[in-house]
Design an enzyme around this catalytic site. Sequence first.
Site, PDB file in Angstrom:
ATOM      1  N   ASP A  67       0.817  -1.214   0.000  1.00 13.46           N
ATOM      2  CA  ASP A  67       0.000   0.000   0.000  1.00 13.46           C
ATOM      3  C   ASP A  67       0.849   1.261   0.000  1.00 13.46           C
ATOM      4  O   ASP A  67       2.072   1.218   0.188  1.00 13.46           O
ATOM      5  CB  ASP A  67      -0.944  -0.003   1.217  1.00 13.46           C
ATOM      6  CG  ASP A  67      -0.250  -0.390   2.527  1.00 13.46           C
ATOM      7  OD1 ASP A  67       0.996  -0.368   2.559  1.00 13.46           O
ATOM      8  OD2 ASP A  67      -0.933  -0.694   3.509  1.00 13.46           O
ATOM      9  N   ASN A 136      -7.223  -2.875  14.493  1.00 10.87           N
ATOM     10  CA  ASN A 136      -8.596  -3.270  14.184  1.00 10.87           C
ATOM     11  C   ASN A 136      -8.634  -4.481  13.240  1.00 10.87           C
ATOM     12  O   ASN A 136      -9.668  -4.791  12.666  1.00 10.87           O
ATOM     13  CB  ASN A 136      -9.353  -2.091  13.559  1.00 10.87           C
ATOM     14  CG  ASN A 136      -8.673  -1.578  12.293  1.00 10.87           C
ATOM     15  OD1 ASN A 136      -7.725  -2.176  11.799  1.00 10.87           O
ATOM     16  ND2 ASN A 136      -9.163  -0.468  11.763  1.00 10.87           N
ATOM     17  N   HIS A 138      -6.889  -4.798  10.403  1.00  9.97           N
ATOM     18  CA  HIS A 138      -6.700  -4.533   8.969  1.00  9.97           C
ATOM     19  C   HIS A 138      -5.398  -5.146   8.457  1.00  9.97           C
ATOM     20  O   HIS A 138      -4.445  -5.330   9.200  1.00  9.97           O
ATOM     21  CB  HIS A 138      -6.816  -3.033   8.639  1.00  9.97           C
ATOM     22  CG  HIS A 138      -5.661  -2.168   8.990  1.00  9.97           C
ATOM     23  ND1 HIS A 138      -5.785  -0.981   9.675  1.00  9.97           N
ATOM     24  CD2 HIS A 138      -4.331  -2.277   8.730  1.00  9.97           C
ATOM     25  CE1 HIS A 138      -4.604  -0.412   9.805  1.00  9.97           C
ATOM     26  NE2 HIS A 138      -3.701  -1.181   9.245  1.00  9.97           N
ATOM     27  N   GLU A 143      -9.515  -1.957   5.560  1.00 10.20           N
ATOM     28  CA  GLU A 143     -10.133  -1.669   6.850  1.00 10.20           C
ATOM     29  C   GLU A 143     -11.356  -2.564   7.073  1.00 10.20           C
ATOM     30  O   GLU A 143     -11.923  -3.096   6.107  1.00 10.20           O
ATOM     31  CB  GLU A 143     -10.577  -0.198   6.875  1.00 10.20           C
ATOM     32  CG  GLU A 143      -9.443   0.794   6.726  1.00 10.20           C
ATOM     33  CD  GLU A 143      -8.652   0.988   8.026  1.00 10.20           C
ATOM     34  OE1 GLU A 143      -8.611   0.068   8.861  1.00 10.20           O
ATOM     35  OE2 GLU A 143      -8.068   2.075   8.181  1.00 10.20           O
TER      36      GLU A 143
HETATM   37  C1  GLP Z   1      -0.354   0.490   8.568  1.00 13.61           C
HETATM   38  C2  GLP Z   1      -0.020  -0.367   7.352  1.00 13.61           C
HETATM   39  C3  GLP Z   1      -0.203  -1.845   7.626  1.00 13.61           C
HETATM   40  C4  GLP Z   1       0.452  -2.208   8.937  1.00 13.61           C
HETATM   41  C5  GLP Z   1      -0.211  -1.454  10.059  1.00 13.61           C
HETATM   42  C6  GLP Z   1       0.351  -1.767  11.442  1.00 13.61           C
HETATM   43  O1  GLP Z   1      -1.659   0.892   8.645  1.00 13.61           O
HETATM   44  N1  GLP Z   1      -0.784  -0.007   6.211  1.00 13.61           N
HETATM   45  O2  GLP Z   1       0.331  -2.593   6.555  1.00 13.61           O
HETATM   46  O3  GLP Z   1       0.338  -3.595   9.160  1.00 13.61           O
HETATM   47  O4  GLP Z   1      -0.027  -0.065   9.810  1.00 13.61           O
HETATM   48  O5  GLP Z   1       1.480  -1.010  11.677  1.00 13.61           O
HETATM   49  P1  GLP Z   1       2.440  -1.195  12.922  1.00 13.61           P
HETATM   50  O6  GLP Z   1       3.286  -2.374  12.629  1.00 13.61           O
HETATM   51  O7  GLP Z   1       3.228   0.081  12.991  1.00 13.61           O
HETATM   52  O8  GLP Z   1       1.580  -1.395  14.116  1.00 13.61           O
END
Ligand code: GLP
Length: 242
Positions: A67, A136, A138, A143
């Site tokens: 993404d 959440n 995702h 989402e």
């Molecule tokens: C973002 C990314 C996800 C990632 C998530 C969790 O929203 N788009 O791909 O898994 O954050 O991030 P973190 O590892 O910093 O908790």
Amino acid sequence: MRIIKTATYEEMSQRAAHIVAAHITLNPACVLGLATGSTPEGLYAELVRLHRLGDLDFRQVKTVNLDEYRHLPRNHPESYYTFMQKHLLSKINIDPANTHLPNGELADAQVACTEYETILRSTGGVDLQLLGIGRNGHIGFNEPDSVFPKDTHCVRLSESTIEANARFFSSADEVPREAYTMGVGTIMRAQRILLVASGKSKAEAVFQTVCGPVTPEVPASILQFHHDATIICDEEAGALLP
Ligand code: GLP
């Protein structure tokens, strides 16, 4: 679904990096699906270390990221392009032409998503997809929703995600409201999936992913239907698992 629980974040990162490294050794021209967020940082650091030891050759590897924020310039310090350069891509011997992310600078969502799907298909498909997980549930930026989105699409980020990602920006107001992300269908087409999760803020999402019903309300729960999905979580993220 295979679950590996580790005592610490460091151990989680090493175990995950060694799975990726073994995959590259066995398939030097593989297509890796990459993830951003703070969780995979340790994993990327370990891959860089193995590369510097001379144990890991990325010359033929191709990468596609999950993404990218929409409307964020590519060179913005918090773009996922910059994240990938900083943590992995500029530190290994990969051909930059073989590294891909959705183009967040393309304002036309239809064009951006179609272009990325074309790139994904031209690689021949993802061999190993890395994932983190949102609080959440995702994956990528898919989402919680009433359906599982199929292909690359433009999403409006949830309040929970904006709040979680505000730590990377000077305030929540600075967090982009939209992103381009691979769909759940795109992610599920990968041959193998490896999800890393760390910290107690992820414990409920990990529990729902593994033990809850398969529902678009918890996008990661779809991994229960994947034929080769592994979750590596540290003690805190795995705390609610039986
Ligand atoms: C973002 C990314 C996800 C990632 C998530 C969790 O929203 N788009 O791909 O898994 O954050 O991030 P973190 O590892 O910093 O908790």
